[in-house]
Design a protein around this motif. Structure first.
Motif, mmCIF file in Angstrom:
data_model
loop_
_atom_site.group_PDB
_atom_site.id
_atom_site.type_symbol
_atom_site.label_atom_id
_atom_site.label_comp_id
_atom_site.label_asym_id
_atom_site.label_seq_id
_atom_site.Cartn_x
_atom_site.Cartn_y
_atom_site.Cartn_z
ATOM 1 N N LYS A 164 2.648 -11.128 -3.409
ATOM 2 C CA LYS A 164 3.324 -10.087 -3.349
ATOM 3 C C LYS A 164 2.782 -8.829 -3.931
ATOM 4 C CE LYS A 164 7.417 -12.686 -2.894
ATOM 5 N NZ LYS A 164 8.912 -13.094 -3.687
ATOM 6 N N GLU A 167 -0.130 -7.402 -2.089
ATOM 7 C CA GLU A 167 0.138 -6.898 -0.811
ATOM 8 C C GLU A 167 0.788 -5.554 -1.007
ATOM 9 O OE1 GLU A 167 3.119 -9.956 0.857
ATOM 10 O OE2 GLU A 167 1.251 -11.137 1.579
ATOM 11 N N LYS A 168 1.588 -5.465 -2.238
ATOM 12 C CA LYS A 168 2.405 -4.155 -2.556
ATOM 13 C C LYS A 168 1.310 -3.076 -2.926
ATOM 14 C CE LYS A 168 5.510 -2.019 -5.895
ATOM 15 N NZ LYS A 168 6.142 -2.257 -6.961
ATOM 16 N N TYR A 169 0.267 -3.553 -3.633
ATOM 17 C CA TYR A 169 -0.938 -2.511 -4.133
ATOM 18 C C TYR A 169 -1.721 -2.077 -2.649
ATOM 19 C CZ TYR A 169 -5.572 -0.846 -5.517
ATOM 20 O OH TYR A 169 -6.527 0.089 -5.606
ATOM 21 N N ASN A 170 -2.085 -3.001 -1.996
ATOM 22 C CA ASN A 170 -2.872 -2.702 -0.651
ATOM 23 C C ASN A 170 -1.799 -1.751 0.252
ATOM 24 O OD1 ASN A 170 -5.128 -3.917 -1.332
ATOM 25 N ND2 ASN A 170 -4.134 -5.970 -0.417
ATOM 26 N N LYS A 171 -0.651 -1.910 0.231
ATOM 27 C CA LYS A 171 0.288 -1.038 1.129
ATOM 28 C C LYS A 171 0.295 0.322 0.596
ATOM 29 C CE LYS A 171 5.161 -1.193 3.054
ATOM 30 N NZ LYS A 171 6.316 -1.910 2.979
ATOM 31 N N LEU A 172 0.576 0.566 -0.744
ATOM 32 C CA LEU A 172 0.790 1.736 -1.284
ATOM 33 C C LEU A 172 -0.653 2.435 -1.054
ATOM 34 C CD1 LEU A 172 2.602 0.741 -4.806
ATOM 35 C CD2 LEU A 172 3.377 1.986 -2.894
ATOM 36 N N LYS A 173 -1.755 1.817 -1.444
ATOM 37 C CA LYS A 173 -3.150 2.378 -1.253
ATOM 38 C C LYS A 173 -3.259 2.698 0.106
ATOM 39 C CE LYS A 173 -7.107 3.125 -3.296
ATOM 40 N NZ LYS A 173 -7.346 4.021 -4.463
ATOM 41 N N GLY A 174 -3.029 2.197 1.206
ATOM 42 C CA GLY A 174 -2.874 2.457 2.581
ATOM 43 C C GLY A 174 -2.125 3.626 2.616
ATOM 44 N N LYS A 175 -1.292 4.056 1.976
ATOM 45 C CA LYS A 175 -0.134 4.989 2.234
ATOM 46 C C LYS A 175 -0.819 6.097 1.372
ATOM 47 C CE LYS A 175 4.341 2.827 3.293
ATOM 48 N NZ LYS A 175 5.646 2.860 2.658
ATOM 49 N N GLU A 177 -1.353 6.323 -1.788
ATOM 50 C CA GLU A 177 -0.938 6.395 -3.077
ATOM 51 C C GLU A 177 -1.991 6.400 -4.178
ATOM 52 O OE1 GLU A 177 1.816 5.709 -6.260
ATOM 53 O OE2 GLU A 177 2.399 5.774 -4.231
#
Length: 190
Positions: A164, A167-175, A177
């Protein structure tokens, strides 16, 4: 007599901040994870390097992690997850402070690299205070170690948290962050 007593008290109350920290083995980098604040002292923070569990400890301990130089995503978990990106150089020692923050149920965590450049602090006094707190948290506390057996058990226990959080890190990085950085030049020089 009072002067001698005062001198002895002062002598024993001074901490030797010039004591050297451990050095990494050839071709490796060393990261100290410390807790310089006693806020939330009973709460264990869990530490990771990417998908690798490193250990968990509360105030009064610190963790030394020897790793390959290069890029790393370190993170800590408590009520929240705090990520920090690192670019480590071979033969260098880095320090990351785990600052407890108020949480809804228990202490939250924020990873903060110890920036060894005094010019990056508002005043020289703030730099010296931070350095003193960091070194005290190493010199006055005990090193946290984990057995291979416990490490394997924890790996299974934290498998879903690792998934989890990654996934959170990758999602934030993709946005887009941007995360706090441990830069190569932020190494601690004994």
């Amino acid at each position: 007599m009072k002067k001698i007593f005062l001198f002895v008290v002062l002598l024993f109350s001074v901490v030797n901040y010039s004591q050297e920290l451990k050095k990494p083995n050839e071709g490796k980098a060393l990261v100290y994870f410390v807790r310089s604040s006693s806020v939330g002292f009973l709460i264990n923070f869990k530490y990771f390097d990417g998908d690798k569990f490193l250990g968990k400890f509360n105030h009064g301990s610190y963790l030394i992690y020897e790793c390959d130089p290069g890029k790393h995503v370190f993170w800590a978990r408590s009520e929240n997850t705090s990520f920090i990106e690192a670019e480590l150089e071979s033969g260098k020692v880095y320090i990351v402070d785990s600052e407890p923050k108020m949480g809804a149920i228990k202490a939250a965590v924020r990873l903060v690299p110890f920036d060894t450049n005094p010019e990056h602090y508002k005043t020289p006094k703030k730099f010296e205070r931070k350095k003193k707190n960091i070194l005290e948290s190493i010199l006055k506390n005990k090193e946290y170690t984990i057995s291979n057996e416990d490490l394997e058990e924890a790996k299974k226990e934290y498998e879903s948290i690792i998934k989890k959080s990654t996934e959170k890190y990758n999602k934030l990085k993709g946005k887009g962050e941007e995360f706090v950085q441990v830069l190569p030049e932020m190494y601690y020089n004994n």
